[in-house]
Every structure is written in structure tokens, then in C-alpha cells.
Enzyme design. Structure first.
Site, PDB file in Angstrom:
ATOM      1  N   GLY A  10       0.820  -1.208   0.000  1.00  0.00           N
ATOM      2  CA  GLY A  10       0.000   0.000   0.000  1.00  0.00           C
ATOM      3  C   GLY A  10       0.850   1.252   0.000  1.00  0.00           C
ATOM      4  O   GLY A  10       2.092   1.188   0.012  1.00  0.00           O
ATOM      5  N   LEU A  12       1.368   3.692   2.326  1.00  0.00           N
ATOM      6  CA  LEU A  12       2.218   3.889   3.497  1.00  0.00           C
ATOM      7  C   LEU A  12       3.284   2.796   3.586  1.00  0.00           C
ATOM      8  O   LEU A  12       4.433   3.076   3.919  1.00  0.00           O
ATOM      9  CB  LEU A  12       1.383   3.922   4.777  1.00  0.00           C
ATOM     10  CG  LEU A  12       2.171   4.072   6.075  1.00  0.00           C
ATOM     11  CD1 LEU A  12       3.026   5.340   6.070  1.00  0.00           C
ATOM     12  CD2 LEU A  12       1.219   4.072   7.284  1.00  0.00           C
ATOM     13  N   ILE A  38      -4.663  -9.763   7.654  1.00  0.00           N
ATOM     14  CA  ILE A  38      -4.974  -9.385   9.030  1.00  0.00           C
ATOM     15  C   ILE A  38      -6.387  -9.794   9.453  1.00  0.00           C
ATOM     16  O   ILE A  38      -6.692  -9.807  10.650  1.00  0.00           O
ATOM     17  CB  ILE A  38      -4.746  -7.875   9.286  1.00  0.00           C
ATOM     18  CG1 ILE A  38      -5.704  -7.011   8.449  1.00  0.00           C
ATOM     19  CG2 ILE A  38      -3.289  -7.501   9.052  1.00  0.00           C
ATOM     20  CD1 ILE A  38      -5.657  -5.524   8.814  1.00  0.00           C
ATOM     21  N   TYR A  62      -8.708  -0.705   4.626  1.00  0.00           N
ATOM     22  CA  TYR A  62      -9.656  -0.506   3.524  1.00  0.00           C
ATOM     23  C   TYR A  62      -9.888   0.995   3.449  1.00  0.00           C
ATOM     24  O   TYR A  62     -10.457   1.592   4.371  1.00  0.00           O
ATOM     25  CB  TYR A  62     -10.969  -1.249   3.802  1.00  0.00           C
ATOM     26  CG  TYR A  62     -11.965  -1.137   2.670  1.00  0.00           C
ATOM     27  CD1 TYR A  62     -12.178  -2.201   1.802  1.00  0.00           C
ATOM     28  CD2 TYR A  62     -12.689   0.035   2.451  1.00  0.00           C
ATOM     29  CE1 TYR A  62     -13.087  -2.108   0.754  1.00  0.00           C
ATOM     30  CE2 TYR A  62     -13.589   0.148   1.403  1.00  0.00           C
ATOM     31  CZ  TYR A  62     -13.785  -0.932   0.557  1.00  0.00           C
ATOM     32  OH  TYR A  62     -14.671  -0.834  -0.490  1.00  0.00           O
ATOM     33  N   THR A  63      -9.427   1.632   2.371  1.00  0.00           N
ATOM     34  CA  THR A  63      -9.463   3.099   2.291  1.00  0.00           C
ATOM     35  C   THR A  63     -10.319   3.644   1.142  1.00  0.00           C
ATOM     36  O   THR A  63     -10.315   4.849   0.901  1.00  0.00           O
ATOM     37  CB  THR A  63      -8.032   3.657   2.140  1.00  0.00           C
ATOM     38  OG1 THR A  63      -7.439   3.088   0.972  1.00  0.00           O
ATOM     39  CG2 THR A  63      -7.181   3.313   3.359  1.00  0.00           C
ATOM     40  N   ASP A 103      -8.812  11.214   9.584  1.00  0.00           N
ATOM     41  CA  ASP A 103      -9.640  12.381   9.908  1.00  0.00           C
ATOM     42  C   ASP A 103     -11.126  12.096   9.675  1.00  0.00           C
ATOM     43  O   ASP A 103     -11.986  12.830  10.148  1.00  0.00           O
ATOM     44  CB  ASP A 103      -9.203  13.594   9.079  1.00  0.00           C
ATOM     45  CG  ASP A 103      -9.242  13.330   7.576  1.00  0.00           C
ATOM     46  OD1 ASP A 103      -9.025  12.173   7.160  1.00  0.00           O
ATOM     47  OD2 ASP A 103      -9.470  14.284   6.808  1.00  0.00           O
ATOM     48  N   TYR A 126     -16.669   4.154   5.911  1.00  0.00           N
ATOM     49  CA  TYR A 126     -15.220   4.165   6.085  1.00  0.00           C
ATOM     50  C   TYR A 126     -14.849   4.738   7.451  1.00  0.00           C
ATOM     51  O   TYR A 126     -14.102   4.130   8.227  1.00  0.00           O
ATOM     52  CB  TYR A 126     -14.566   4.974   4.966  1.00  0.00           C
ATOM     53  CG  TYR A 126     -13.100   5.269   5.201  1.00  0.00           C
ATOM     54  CD1 TYR A 126     -12.165   4.242   5.262  1.00  0.00           C
ATOM     55  CD2 TYR A 126     -12.654   6.581   5.380  1.00  0.00           C
ATOM     56  CE1 TYR A 126     -10.818   4.514   5.495  1.00  0.00           C
ATOM     57  CE2 TYR A 126     -11.316   6.860   5.605  1.00  0.00           C
ATOM     58  CZ  TYR A 126     -10.399   5.818   5.659  1.00  0.00           C
ATOM     59  OH  TYR A 126      -9.077   6.093   5.893  1.00  0.00           O
ATOM     60  N   LYS A 130     -13.206   2.753  10.710  1.00  0.00           N
ATOM     61  CA  LYS A 130     -11.899   3.165  11.242  1.00  0.00           C
ATOM     62  C   LYS A 130     -12.013   3.510  12.732  1.00  0.00           C
ATOM     63  O   LYS A 130     -11.114   3.193  13.516  1.00  0.00           O
ATOM     64  CB  LYS A 130     -11.341   4.349  10.449  1.00  0.00           C
ATOM     65  CG  LYS A 130     -10.903   4.007   9.027  1.00  0.00           C
ATOM     66  CD  LYS A 130      -9.782   2.973   8.978  1.00  0.00           C
ATOM     67  CE  LYS A 130      -8.469   3.523   9.450  1.00  0.00           C
ATOM     68  NZ  LYS A 130      -7.363   2.525   9.344  1.00  0.00           N
TER      69      LYS A 130
END
Length: 283
Positions: A10, A12, A38, A62-63, A103, A126, A130
């Protein structure tokens, strides 16, 4: 020191890989989703037993903000069950977990930067998943750091900057939303921040450092401002028009304002944060 990184392929994960040369004392283990799923607790246990990491950076998430509205089970599995699994396995192995959040846990109705103590109120799947992932970690594992960030971009994977550059090569004009305010975050700066926490000498602190922290680059702008700066830095001439959110409807509602207050992370870990404009120029 062994540091296990999930979601290696990904944005990051790739950003962390780009800076490993700066940390010769760390033995990094990068696992893609195919190597470490995971959502599968047994898989997590097997990997942890093999590598015995002192730290785990959870860069798996999951973004897909809009897709999450129609793929709720998938978003929940990765963002909640996955976070819960990692927290449980970290507890078994006395591993410290560094988990990246967003955020989007906020509704965007604030008028000043959100601190870590601000009350979350996500408006879409989402953000909800999170937040639930954060809570699962908090309820399971004491030794955790949750890093909330925003508007992540880089030269890696898919992100707003790369989308803008691609569209600019295909079109003569673009319209970009100008009434959503936040802060772009260079994924490499985020990676360096996380590794700064891992290498921090905790003996310097007089209190328990675990918990939630905000990190983004400094400053604030709209998506339109961000696009304008992207084109300026890349010397691209294009007809760029600002539009309101109402002119660009999406399945998921975006926070109108999601600037994060970074006072805590700067104070506790002496993190120096670049402006979003300077960090964009570095790419």
C-alpha cells in the site's frame, strides 16, 4: 529490533520501505496482504510466532471511501476485525502496535483543528469502521499508538496527487472541490513520524506515551488549492476551476473541515513537521 509492517504494497507500506536505509538498527519485515491477511487471526499468530516483532506498524486498511458504502462487510473485516486481530496477537507477544487512522472519524462540522480529545462522529462507513478499529485496539491492547492522519499522498500507489497528474495529461480543464478544508500529508513524512516514535527513547518521558496522536503536514487548504499547487510544482498549465461539494456528489459524505491539531505529537515526541507546500515540492 524487529518491526513488522502490514500492508507492505500500500501507499504507506511503500513509503516506509523508501526510508528503511535511515534505520540500520531496525530489522524490518514487510508483509503484503497475501503474506499476512490481518482478517485471519491464525495467519497473524503464525507470522508473529515466526518473526517475534517488538513493534507492528499496521499500514493495512480498507481506504476506498465511496466503495465502502456498498462494501460494508469488506471494510469492516479489514478496518475492524483486522485491527482487533492485530491487537490481540500483539498482546500475546508483548508487541507494541502502531495503527494508522483517519480524519474521517470526525463529521467535519468543527471550525478549529481537531485535537485528540475531540469527540468522533463519523458520517460514512469508512469513518465508522476506522473508529471501530480504534476502539477495538483500545479495548484490547495497552501498548498501542493510534496515529490519525489526513489526505495522504505520495509517489506510491493511488492518491489525489497522482490522479490530478493523470487527469491533467488527458484533459485541458478540471473542476475540483473548493469547500472541503483539510491538510495534505506526504506519506513519507508520515512514515518518518511513525519510525520516530518507534526509535524514541521512552526513558525521556515522565508519563505513559501510549494513546491517540494526530499527524499531518502543517497548514490547511482545499482540494482545489491542493490541485493548484500540484500543477504549479509540476509546471503544468491547465484550466482549473473551483466547484462546491454540491456540484460533485459522491456516495460517501466528506468532512467539510478536518484539519488536525498536532500539538501533542510535537510536544511528546519532538516531531518537526513540514508545511504541506514544502513537502509537496520534495516529491
Amino acid at each position: 529490533m524487529v518491526v513488522l509492517v502490514t500492508g507492505a504494497n500500500g501507499q504507506l507500506g511503500q513509503a516506509i520501505q523508501s526510508v528503511v536505509g535511515n534505520y540500520p538498527s531496525i530489522d524490518f519485515v514487510f508483509c503484503s496482504s497475501s503474506e499476512l491477511n490481518i482478517t485471519d487471526k491464525n495467519n497473524c499468530e503464525t507470522i508473529f510466532e515466526k518473526y517475534k516483532p517488538q513493534f507492528c506498524i499496521n499500514a493495512a486498511a480498507y481506504t476506498a471511501v465511496d466503495k465502502a458504502e456498498s462494501e460494508q462487510e469488506k471494510a469492516y473485516a479489514i478496518n475492524v476485525t483486522g485491527a482487533q486481530n492485530l491487537a490481540a496477537v500483539c498482546k500475546l507477544n508483548n508487541t507494541t502496535l502502531l495503527h494508522v487512522s483517519t480524519d474521517f472519524v470526525f463529521d467535519g462540522l468543527a471550525t478549529q483543528p481537531y485535537s485528540e480529545e475531540a469527540i468522533p462522529n463519523p458520517t460514512g462507513v469508512y469513518g465508522v469502521t476506522k473508529l471501530q478499529g480504534e476502539q477495538a485496539i483500545q479495548n484490547t491492547l495497552e501498548k498501542h499508538f493510534i496515529i490519525r492522519t489526513s489526505w495522504v499522498y505520495s509517489q506510491f500507489a493511488n492518491n489525489f496527487m497522482k490522479t490530478m497528474l493523470r487527469l491533467a495529461s488527458e484533459r485541458e480543464s478540471l473542476s475540483v472541490v473548493s469547500d472541503q478544508i483539510g491538510t495534505p500529508t506526504n506519506a513519507v513524512d508520515l512514515a518518518e513520524c511513525i519510525l520516530n516514535i518507534i526509535t524514541f527513547d521512552f526513558r525521556l518521558s515522565t508519563f505513559d506515551c501510549y494513546g491517540i496522536y494526530n499527524f499531518s503536514n502543517e497548514g490547511q487548504c482545499s482540494w482545489y488549492d491542493f490541485a493548484k499547487e500540484i500543477f504549479k510544482v509540476h509546471n503544468i498549465s491547465i484550466n482549473l476551476q473551483p466547484i462546491p461539494t454540491t456540484a460533485y456528489p459522491t456516495p460517501a459524505k466528506r468532512p467539510a473541515y478536518s484539519v488536525l491539531d498536532k500539538s501533542k505529537i510535537k510536544q511528546v515526541f519532538s516531531v518537526e513537521i513540514k508545511s504541506w507546500q514544502d513537502s509537496l515540492k520534495r516529491i
